[in-house]
Design an enzyme around this catalytic site. Structure first.
Site, mmCIF file in Angstrom:
data_model
loop_
_atom_site.group_PDB
_atom_site.id
_atom_site.type_symbol
_atom_site.label_atom_id
_atom_site.label_comp_id
_atom_site.label_asym_id
_atom_site.label_seq_id
_atom_site.Cartn_x
_atom_site.Cartn_y
_atom_site.Cartn_z
ATOM 1 N N CYS A 33 4.436 6.254 10.443
ATOM 2 C CA CYS A 33 4.261 6.907 9.122
ATOM 3 C C CYS A 33 5.291 7.708 8.734
ATOM 4 C CB CYS A 33 3.042 7.657 9.265
ATOM 5 S SG CYS A 33 1.500 6.597 9.527
ATOM 6 N N ARG B 195 0.837 -1.061 -0.094
ATOM 7 C CA ARG B 195 0.165 -0.076 -0.121
ATOM 8 C C ARG B 195 1.094 1.242 -0.194
ATOM 9 N NH1 ARG B 195 1.709 1.988 4.617
ATOM 10 N NH2 ARG B 195 1.849 0.413 6.309
#
Length: 241
Positions: free
Chosen positions: A198, A87
């Site tokens: 992240c 992803r």
């Protein structure tokens, strides 16, 4: 992958299109098996053989690496299994107490606009959190949903601390989405210490329970289902809220 349990299903949309099929996967779902099942379902949706789907689940503790993951952000590579997710995004954590939502939607009929789709995912999370009196917010340059923490010491610049409560990572194949979102309900927040979540080191992570709210996964599931249509309903002109 665990045998899914079909959740109560909403009726058809006002435009006559069938609503997505909602499923709750019991227990802790093996990551590789779930990813394979998701890819199979996306292929079926793309060729018109199956309706859109939303899967609600938990994984055992693990880290996933998106296509932009920086190896230096994997602080503790031996702590939990690490999976190449395929992803978008960087490193993230999944584990018990976190509601993972895999979103398999056909953007061929919902609009081939990736930015709009991410905005709607964020809107969906924000609306869901609002049911628990939590103000989720967007931040420019930071995908996901954030909360301010006036209960914690301010930063050295005097700014309020901000913690991430929900993450987003998607992939499209033939304009059908997969992967999706995760909302921290009651995970072990120390498990995030093994990565730079992240790729953002200047901010922390939080959960609904960490914020002092006695919320369960089932509570979040119901709120997600109630807020799906308001977030994703067709709009003549879309404007992120």
């Amino acid at each position: 992958m665990s045998s899914p349990v079909t959740a109560p299903q909403p009726g058809p949309h006002a435009d006559g299109q069938p609503a997505p099929e909602w499923r709750v996967l019991p227990g802790l779902s093996d990551y590789a098996a779930t990813l394979a099942a998701m890819e199979e379902r996306v292929a079926q949706i793309a060729c018109g053989a199956a309706p859109e789907a939303i899967w609600l689940l938990e994984h055992p503790p693990l880290y996933t690496a998106g296509t932009s993951a920086n190896p230096a952000d994997l602080v503790a590579p031996d702590r939990f299994p690490v999976h190449q997710a395929g992803r978008g995004g960087q490193y993230t954590y999944h584990g018990p107490g976190q509601r993972v939502v895999y979103v398999m939607l056909d953007l061929n009929r919902r609009g081939r606009d990736v930015r709009q789709f991410v905005d709607r995912l964020e809107d969906w999370i924000i609306r869901t959190l609002a049911e628990f009196a939590v103000r989720g917010e967007r931040r420019c340059g930071r995908v996901g949903v954030w909360v301010t923490r006036p209960d914690k010491p301010v930063g050295i610049d005097g700014a309020l601390r901000e913690d991430k409560i929900a993450a987003i990572g998607i992939k499209l194949r033939r304009w059908v989405s997969f992967h999706g979102i995760s909302i921290n309900v009651e995970p072990d927040l120390s498990h995030f210490d093994g990565i730079v979540p992240c790729g953002i080191s200047a901010h922390g992570v939080t959960s609904l329970v960490d914020l002092g709210l006695p919320v369960t996964l089932e509570d979040v599931d119901l709120a997600l289902q109630r807020n799906f249509d308001p977030a994703f309903a067709p709009r003549t002109q879309y404007r992120a809220q």
